[in-house]
Motif scaffolding. Structure first.
Motif, short mmCIF file in Angstrom:
data_model
loop_
_atom_site.label_atom_id
_atom_site.label_comp_id
_atom_site.label_asym_id
_atom_site.label_seq_id
_atom_site.Cartn_x
_atom_site.Cartn_y
_atom_site.Cartn_z
N LEU A 1 0.84 -1.19 0.00
CA LEU A 1 0.00 0.00 0.00
C LEU A 1 0.88 1.25 0.00
CD1 LEU A 1 -2.95 1.16 0.43
CD2 LEU A 1 -2.34 1.27 2.88
N ASP A 2 0.66 2.14 -0.95
CA ASP A 2 1.39 3.41 -0.95
C ASP A 2 0.89 4.25 0.22
OD1 ASP A 2 2.37 2.41 -3.29
OD2 ASP A 2 1.46 3.91 -4.60
N TYR A 3 1.83 4.69 1.06
CA TYR A 3 1.43 5.46 2.24
C TYR A 3 2.55 6.41 2.62
CZ TYR A 3 0.29 6.68 7.05
OH TYR A 3 0.04 7.38 8.19
N THR A 4 2.18 7.65 2.87
CA THR A 4 3.13 8.67 3.33
C THR A 4 2.70 9.13 4.71
OG1 THR A 4 3.45 9.42 1.05
CG2 THR A 4 4.22 10.88 2.81
N PRO A 5 3.39 8.75 5.76
CA PRO A 5 3.00 9.18 7.10
C PRO A 5 3.25 10.68 7.27
CG PRO A 5 5.11 8.02 7.17
CD PRO A 5 4.59 7.88 5.77
N PRO A 6 2.46 11.32 8.12
CA PRO A 6 2.62 12.76 8.33
C PRO A 6 3.78 13.08 9.26
CG PRO A 6 0.84 11.92 9.70
CD PRO A 6 1.32 10.76 8.87
N VAL A 7 4.98 12.67 8.85
CA VAL A 7 6.17 12.83 9.67
C VAL A 7 7.31 13.31 8.78
CG1 VAL A 7 7.84 11.67 11.17
CG2 VAL A 7 5.45 10.96 11.21
N THR A 8 8.05 14.31 9.24
CA THR A 8 9.25 14.76 8.54
C THR A 8 10.41 13.83 8.89
OG1 THR A 8 8.51 17.06 8.61
CG2 THR A 8 10.86 16.68 8.23
N LEU A 9 11.23 13.48 7.89
CA LEU A 9 12.37 12.61 8.12
C LEU A 9 13.68 13.38 7.96
CD1 LEU A 9 11.26 9.40 6.17
CD2 LEU A 9 10.92 9.94 8.60
N THR A 10 14.74 12.83 8.53
CA THR A 10 16.07 13.39 8.35
C THR A 10 16.51 13.23 6.90
OG1 THR A 10 17.16 11.29 8.82
CG2 THR A 10 16.65 12.70 10.72
N PRO A 11 17.60 13.90 6.48
CA PRO A 11 18.10 13.69 5.11
C PRO A 11 18.38 12.22 4.80
CG PRO A 11 19.10 15.65 6.03
CD PRO A 11 18.30 15.02 7.15
N ALA A 12 18.96 11.49 5.75
CA ALA A 12 19.21 10.06 5.51
C ALA A 12 17.90 9.31 5.36
CB ALA A 12 20.04 9.46 6.65
N GLY A 13 16.91 9.64 6.19
CA GLY A 13 15.60 9.00 6.08
C GLY A 13 14.92 9.32 4.76
N LEU B 1 15.88 7.33 1.78
CA LEU B 1 15.44 5.94 1.77
C LEU B 1 13.98 5.77 1.35
CD1 LEU B 1 17.19 4.98 5.11
CD2 LEU B 1 17.79 4.05 2.87
N VAL B 2 13.27 6.86 1.17
CA VAL B 2 11.85 6.79 0.81
C VAL B 2 11.74 6.50 -0.69
CG1 VAL B 2 9.68 8.06 0.66
CG2 VAL B 2 11.19 8.39 2.64
N PRO B 3 11.00 5.45 -1.09
CA PRO B 3 10.84 5.16 -2.51
C PRO B 3 9.95 6.20 -3.19
CG PRO B 3 9.42 3.72 -1.23
CD PRO B 3 10.26 4.49 -0.24
N ALA B 4 10.14 6.35 -4.49
CA ALA B 4 9.41 7.38 -5.23
C ALA B 4 7.90 7.22 -5.13
CB ALA B 4 9.85 7.37 -6.70
N ASP B 5 7.42 5.98 -5.07
CA ASP B 5 5.98 5.75 -5.02
C ASP B 5 5.44 5.58 -3.60
OD1 ASP B 5 7.00 3.28 -4.39
OD2 ASP B 5 5.94 2.18 -5.97
N HIS B 6 6.32 5.74 -2.60
CA HIS B 6 5.93 5.66 -1.18
C HIS B 6 5.29 4.31 -0.83
CE1 HIS B 6 6.76 9.97 -0.46
NE2 HIS B 6 6.38 10.09 -1.72
N ALA B 7 5.82 3.24 -1.43
CA ALA B 7 5.25 1.91 -1.22
C ALA B 7 5.69 1.29 0.10
CB ALA B 7 5.65 0.98 -2.37
N TYR B 8 6.69 1.83 0.76
CA TYR B 8 7.11 1.35 2.08
C TYR B 8 7.71 2.52 2.83
CZ TYR B 8 11.55 0.89 -0.48
OH TYR B 8 12.66 1.14 -1.25
N ILE B 9 7.93 2.33 4.12
CA ILE B 9 8.30 3.44 4.99
C ILE B 9 9.57 3.10 5.76
CG2 ILE B 9 7.54 4.98 6.83
CD1 ILE B 9 4.93 2.82 5.22
N PRO B 10 10.66 3.86 5.60
CA PRO B 10 11.83 3.67 6.46
C PRO B 10 11.55 4.27 7.83
CG PRO B 10 12.20 5.52 4.97
CD PRO B 10 10.87 4.93 4.60
#
Length: 368
Positions: free
Chosen positions: A121-133, A136-145
């Motif tokens: 499931l494509d999902y973008t949580p409402p959380v800001t990540l660090t540059p390293a994080g 790691l986010v895929p273009a289609d947001h299919a998984y979450i680091p």
């Protein structure tokens, strides 16, 4: 057992209650546990229609995290804890009838494969990540680091190592390290394939492919490389003097330094060879799960990335998987951890993932 994921839409509340009770009957021999919300009387207080969230996880802190999530949200969790390899085998076997809602393991190559199969499931949580994080986010947001470690960490016995610690991969192929270096088997150790892919990415890249990496690994074998099944075996070889240098995942190396007794013959230290490869802890959500379970899974991701969830992760396995670098701004790693190595690379899992069988077969036939 009634399957929540494939139940008939017309099942009544009484059957749902039976399913909750059946699923909450304690631990199974396979490492499956269920955490349910409880009231002051000790009886289940979660509504009968709340389906347990099924979490497949290979993280050392997953039980404390899922229990804390249930306490915070009232959502019961059925946890299936196992090593990465067996879990991915189960996920593959269940492809046509998934029994999981959330998959949580280290490394994103498996998630890239699941994404290509249309299972995430494509999902973008409402959380800001660090540059390293963010890297790691895929273009289609299919998984979450949700965290990261690095590979490799080079752990060495400073009590026996002569001279300065190695600073490059090429050093390890030199005469000073002959017969003294060990690593894990990528067919058995989950973090080791990304380690090898990271080496090949440096030496050959996506344009040059695997040949330069294969050539270097062949040089290491000629220089007496030892191959052990997993982190524990490689660390045991270091402790017992079979090797003086081990190439492993950072969390395992940091745990060894933190907990291993030091003496005149054993003093473990760590260096990071350029460039380190980011090895993320990743969560994926089953695209085929019912909408209510997808909503629970999204809440689980949000909890894991919250300060409370990160605290549970960092306290749950203090000499193992808790030794990660957070990807949420404002969350510090556990006390005593070094900074994330300044030189790191992010592998493209959609390129290197499909090469895993080929590379592991090469390693099995030519390096072990």
């Amino acid at each position: 057992m009634i399957s929540w994921k494939r139940r008939d839409a017309g099942v009544g509340a009484a059957v749902l209650l039976l399913a909750v009770a059946a699923t909450a009957c304690g631990n199974s021999a396979g490492g499956t546990t269920t955490a349910g919300a409880a009231g002051s009387s000790g009886t289940a207080s979660a509504p009968a229609a709340v389906a347990p969230l099924v979490v497949y996880s290979a993280q050392g802190y997953d039980a404390p995290v899922t229990k804390a999530f249930t306490a915070a949200t009232g959502i019961p969790v059925k946890l299936d804890d196992d090593s990465t390899g067996p879990l991915l085998t189960k996920v593959s076997a269940e492809r046509n009838n998934p029994q999981w809602d959330v998959l949580w393991v280290d490394g994103d190559t498996a998630f890239a494969a699941l994404d290509k199969q249309g299972q995430l499931l494509d999902y973008t949580p409402p959380v800001t990540l660090t540059p390293a994080g963010q890297a790691l986010v895929p273009a289609d947001h299919a998984y979450i680091p949700v965290s990261t470690t690095v590979v490799p960490a080079l752990i060495y016995n400073a009590a026996k190592a002569a001279g300065a610690a190695p600073t490059t991969w090429q050093d390890l192929a030199g005469a000073a390290y002959k017969g003294k270096v060990g690593m894990n088997d990528p067919s058995q150790s989950g973090p080791t394939y990304p380690l090898i892919a990271g080496l090949m990415n440096q030496l050959g890249g996506q344009n040059g492919g695997v040949k330069a990496g294969e050539s270097f690994l062949t040089r290491l074998k000629g220089n007496g490389l030892h191959v052990f099944p997993t982190n524990g075996d490689t660390l045991h070889a270091l402790e017992t003097g079979q090797i003086d240098y081990g190439i492993i995942q950072s969390s395992a190396a940091l745990g060894e330094v933190a907990k291993a007794p030091k003496n005149a013959n054993f003093d473990p230290k760590i260096v990071y060879l350029p460039q380190s490869t980011l090895l993320p802890g990743v969560i994926g959500i089953d695209k085929g799960a019912p909408a209510n379970l997808q909503a629970e899974a999204e809440k689980f991701v949000q909890y894991v990335l919250s300060p409370a969830g990160q605290a549970a992760m960092q306290s749950g396995d203090p000499s193992g998987d808790s030794l990660y670098w957070p990807v949420v701004p404002g969350v510090s790693p556990r006390a005593g951890m070094p900074p994330l190595p300044a030189q790191y690379q992010r592998l493209d899992p959609y390129f290197w993932g499909p090469l895993e069988n080929q590379i592991n077969t090469f390693f099995d036939t030519d390096i072990k």
